[in-house]
Design an enzyme around this catalytic site. Structure first.
Site, PDB file in Angstrom:
ATOM      1  N   GLU A 242      35.531  31.885  37.989  1.00 18.93           N
ATOM      2  CA  GLU A 242      33.882  31.561  37.565  1.00 18.93           C
ATOM      3  C   GLU A 242      33.911  30.851  36.178  1.00 18.93           C
ATOM      4  OE1 GLU A 242      30.187  34.551  35.850  1.00 18.93           O
ATOM      5  OE2 GLU A 242      32.609  34.518  34.820  1.00 18.93           O
TER       6      GLU A 242
ATOM      7  N   ASP B 180      36.914  36.280  35.862  1.00 23.79           N
ATOM      8  CA  ASP B 180      36.087  36.193  35.063  1.00 23.79           C
ATOM      9  C   ASP B 180      35.759  35.705  33.726  1.00 23.79           C
ATOM     10  OD1 ASP B 180      33.108  38.031  34.539  1.00 23.79           O
ATOM     11  OD2 ASP B 180      34.032  38.383  33.140  1.00 23.79           O
TER      12      ASP B 180
END
Ligand code: NOJ
Length: 502
Positions: free
Chosen positions: A244, A190
């Protein structure tokens, strides 16, 4: 060189809260996922990525982690997780889990200790603020009772870690080991371009994802991924990590994808490209020229579903374009990431009542932005309301499903050759067979205006983004098309795979 499993893998993102609810509380869970593994195997994907299922107060749908080594009771238990991994592997599916290293939950024991004045250096506390904004809206700083402020690039319930503190490094290596020891095949990282902030936290004039930003993509972050890669490589079975990474150039993206760093990074340029052959070609060229292992993605739990994005540009075309874009994406060299529900052609749900909304984006923007709940509406498995088979019995799901979901349900589409679900199944089966035989490289073919033709060995892909039909490129066999062809004509908003024996 042996080809690693992830190079051409099709990975299916499961937003766990919205996939399948086995416990009957209206929220999806790990056992729900486990029961649907046969569906995923039949769909033809190679791996699943599970969004965070860790203990969390759910200030951001679980991206606010209070305990990195557990399972929130909402989603099940650690035993449920282990059973899911075992069964997924038996079904031939790899499992990626989401790791959230940029910030924890404000309920994490470290942050609670920090509020008591212990170990504040694990987070970013300051006596004064700068002008940084939260990605969700408002200041990125929240004041604590003793007067100091802490930094949160997302919700106030998501304090940013201080990666200049070695304790944070050691903790995350240990967390990775915890999940690797439980058999996961890899991690989705993330906000992978977050973590480090420029020394001195200078004010910014622009907080977007660009080179040399004081907020994102600091060079020090690569040291973290080099450490993580070393750890991954000590495990058998080609464990991997995908970042990401939001950037404004493929060169910046490529910095994360190196032999001693991450195996992959999401390539959001494909998702951001408009419905245009020149835009598509440019993204493909840039990506293949700079990123050694490409990935492609059209939708995820943070963006408006691509059917609706395409529809917004040209009402009525959304589904046809979504199917054509998928077929084009699956023909590209590299790995593809799908988002649950796109195989049903689900649209964004734009008319959710305000009282149902849960995304912090909605609240932090004072309701000015709808937020991301519209792409997170639970999957319709069956025709019947109230939950379309998402929850057992008459339980209402955590976000209401629109009446149109009945027609889009798995039950309705299964066995209907024209349906989007059956189209995805055919495309994935065909791709699985093809990738073993075609080169990783792509060659452009001369294309009529509005269209894009390319080939990879015996596979030719043609997509028509123009207003009128175009003649199909030379071929020996039509393998698959995203919509009906008119003899040797490719209609607008349609893509096709052709076999050509040289
Ligand atoms: C990216 C995740 O995909 C998104 O859902 C989340 O809100 C932010 N990172 C913050 O963790």
């Amino acid at each position: 060189m042996d080809i690693p499993w992830w190079r051409d893998a099709v990975v299916y993102e499961i937003y766990v809260r919205s996939f399948a609810d086995a416990s009957g509380d209206g929220v999806g869970d790990l056992t729900g996922v486990r029961r649907r593994l046969p569906y995923l195997r039949e769909l033809g994907v190679d791996a699943i990525w599970l969004t965070p299922f860790y203990p969390s107060p759910m200030a951001d749908g679980g991206y606010d982690v209070a305990d990195y080594r557990g399972v929130d009771p909402l989603f099940g238990t650690l035993d449920d997780f282990e059973s899911l991994v075992t069964d997924a592997h038996e079904h031939g599916l790899r499992v990626l889990v989401d790791i959230v290293p940029n910030h924890s939950s404000a309920e994490h024991p470290w942050f609670r200790a920090a509020l008591r004045g212990e170990g504040r250096d694990r987070y970013i506390f300051r006596d004064t603020t700068n002008n940084w904004q939260s990605t969700f809206g408002g200041s990125a700083w929240t004041q604590v009772p003793d007067g100091q402020y802490y930094l949160h690039l997302f919700a106030p319930g998501q304090p940013d870690f201080n990666w200049r503190n070695p304790e944070v490094h050691a903790e995350f290596l240990d967390i990775l080991r915890f999940w690797l020891d439980r058999g996961v095949d890899g991690f989705r990282i993330d906000v992978a371009m977050g973590l480090y902030k420029a020394e001195g936290l200078p004010d910014v004039s622009d907080q977007s994802f660009m080179s040399d930003s004081p907020v994102w993509g600091r060079p020090e972050v690569h040291g973290v991924y080099r450490d993580w890669r070393r750890l991954l490589d000590t495990y058998p079975g080609e464990r991997m990590a995908v970042g990401e990474v939001w950037t404004d150039s493929s060169e910046d993206l490529a910095r994360y994808v190196r032999p001693d760093e991450l195996q992959q990074s999401f390539n959001f340029a494909w998702l951001q490209a408009p419905w245009s052959p020149t835009a598509f070609k440019q993204v493909i060229d840039d990506t293949l020229a700079t990123v050694p292992f490409a990935t492609w993605v059209l939708s995820n739990h943070d963006v408006v579903r691509h059917r609706t994005r395409y529809d917004a540009d040209d009402p009525g075309t959304g589904l046809a374009r979504a199917r054509a874009a998928l077929l084009t994406m699956l023909a590209l060299p590299g790995s593809a990431y799908l988002y649950q529900g796109e195989e049903l052609g689900l649209p964004e749900v734009t008319d959710l009542p305000d009282e149902a909304r849960q995304d912090p984006v909605f609240f932090q923007s004072g309701g000015a932005l709808p937020g991301r709940d519209g792409c997170r509406v639970p999957i319709p498995w069956t025709v019947d309301a109230p939950s379309h088979g998402f929850s057992p019995g008459g339980v209402e799901p955590w976000l209401p499903q629109p009446a149109t979901f009945a027609e889009l349900s798995v039950e309705k589409q299964e066995g209907d050759a024209e349906s989007t679900l059956e189209f995805y199944r055919r495309a994935l089966a065909c791709r699985r067979d093809l990738v073993k035989r075609i080169p990783y490289t792509l060659e452009w073919l001369e294309s009529p205006e509005g269209a894009l033709f390319f080939s990879r060995g015996s596979l030719t892909c043609a997509v028509n983004c123009g207003l009128g039909p175009v003649r199909l490129p030379e071929h020996d066999e039509v393998l698959l098309s995203s919509g009906p062809l008119r003899r040797d004509l490719l209609p607008p908003d349609t893509a096709v795979w052709l076999r050509r024996d040289s």
